[in-house]
Design an enzyme around this catalytic site. Structure first.
Site, PDB file in Angstrom:
ATOM      1  CB  CYS A  82      -0.865  -0.041   1.263  1.00 37.99           C
ATOM      2  SG  CYS A  82      -1.839   1.436   1.542  1.00 37.99           S
ATOM      3  CB  CYS A 192      -3.374   4.068  -5.286  1.00 40.74           C
ATOM      4  SG  CYS A 192      -4.613   3.136  -4.347  1.00 40.74           S
TER       5      CYS A 192
HETATM    6  N1  DGL Z   1      -3.994   0.738  -1.890  1.00 39.33           N
HETATM    7  C1  DGL Z   1      -3.547   1.854  -1.164  1.00 39.33           C
HETATM    8  C2  DGL Z   1      -2.359   2.554  -1.774  1.00 39.33           C
HETATM    9  O1  DGL Z   1      -1.592   1.957  -2.472  1.00 39.33           O
HETATM   10  C3  DGL Z   1      -4.449   2.831  -0.510  1.00 39.33           C
HETATM   11  C4  DGL Z   1      -5.873   2.845  -0.702  1.00 39.33           C
HETATM   12  C5  DGL Z   1      -6.613   3.589   0.368  1.00 39.33           C
HETATM   13  O2  DGL Z   1      -6.829   4.792   0.261  1.00 39.33           O
HETATM   14  O3  DGL Z   1      -6.988   2.913   1.305  1.00 39.33           O
HETATM   15  O4  DGL Z   1      -2.130   3.711  -1.532  1.00 39.33           O
END
Ligand code: DGL
Length: 275
Positions: A82, A192
């Site tokens: 993430c 993301c």
């Molecule tokens: N998948 C996450 C990222 O790579 C974040 C998504 C979220 O906002 O929860 O930043």
């Protein structure tokens, strides 16, 4: 006498992977392909998604809780899948944990190396675009001003729903990306981990609205390679000769497991686009 030494000790423990929700499935897709003998425990913090609209201290606390949960399950290494959690927590996690920690970050470096006079659009959560770690990464680029950061609030929720219509996603992209209509865009960084799961939608949008190559980039393959390097360097690799277990990925979530696991498994099967 041969000077080749054969490695005899292997580590069969699983690797922990976490994200605010389903996004880490995009990172795990690359890791599964690169490391066919490893097992994984995935934790999706779906009940607390999205992280990207939260404060840094909240994201840090949630990331630490996710890491603790996986550590208690006996993982030998941790992957922060993430970008938002990386920005808010990676230094603290590395200081605190006694297993190696690998993390994903927006792939602006390869995107900035794309030849051209157009811009590089870096799409991510609002938190990632504002946090110091990402800003420092951008500042290290040769032409940092070529990178334009766009916070895409609302997009993660659509992907998390598991059944968003393409037209809803395109409408949101139109709202966020209208200022770049008709502009020359050399690269689009999917900053993301949720976004690579809908890469074909970004491709279609870019073809219809931008000029330039609009190549897509994400940090997933780089993260998978870094994980392989770190496992090797720490003597943590699984036995390459052992038969891989049937179910290589165990899924846990802070949300409703019964309804979320099938969506996660489906996303994990979606194809990886070529960068
Ligand atoms: N998948 C996450 C990222 O790579 C974040 C998504 C979220 O906002 O929860 O930043």
């Amino acid at each position: 006498m041969s000077d080749i030494t054969l490695k005899t000790e292997y580590d069969a423990r699983p690797i922990g992977v976490f994200d605010s929700g389903f996004g880490g499935a995009s990172t795990l897709r690359n890791i599964l392909r690169l490391l066919p003998n490893e097992r994984f425990i995935y934790f999706g913090d779906n009940a607390n998604a999205p992280y990207g609209d939260k404060r840094e201290d909240e994201i840090l606390a949630l990331s630490e809780a996710a890491a603790d949960l996986l550590l208690h399950k006996g993982v030998k290494a941790l992957v922060v899948a993430c970008n938002t959690a990386t920005s808010a927590s990676i230094n603290a996690l590395r200081r605190k944990l006694d297993v190696p920690v690998v993390s994903v970050e927006p792939a602006i470096k390869p995107a900035c190396e794309t030849p051209g006079e157009g811009c590089v659009l870096m799409l991510a959560t609002v938190a990632t675009t504002k946090l110091a770690r990402y800003k420092a990464l951008q500042a290290r680029m040769r032409e940092p001003e070529r990178v334009i950061n766009v916070g895409c609030s609302g997009l993660v929720e659509l992907i998390e729903s598991g059944s968003a219509l393409e037209e809803d996603i395109l409408r949101l992209l139109e709202e966020k990306l209208a200022p770049f209509e008709g502009k020359k865009v050399d690269g689009i960084v999917l900053g993301c981990t949720h976004y690579p799961l809908i890469a074909p939608v970004f491709e279609r949008y870019a073809r219809a609205h931008f000029k330039g190559a609009c190549r897509l980039y994400d940090g997933n393959e780089g993260t998978a390679r870094q994980l392989r390097r770190v496992l090797r360097a720490n003597g943590l690799e699984a036995d390459p000769m052992a038969t891989p277990p049937e179910n290589r990925v165990s899924f846990f979530t802070s949300g409703d497991e019964g309804s979320l696991e099938p969506i996660f498994r489906r996303l994990l099967e979606t194809p990886i686009y070529e960068q």
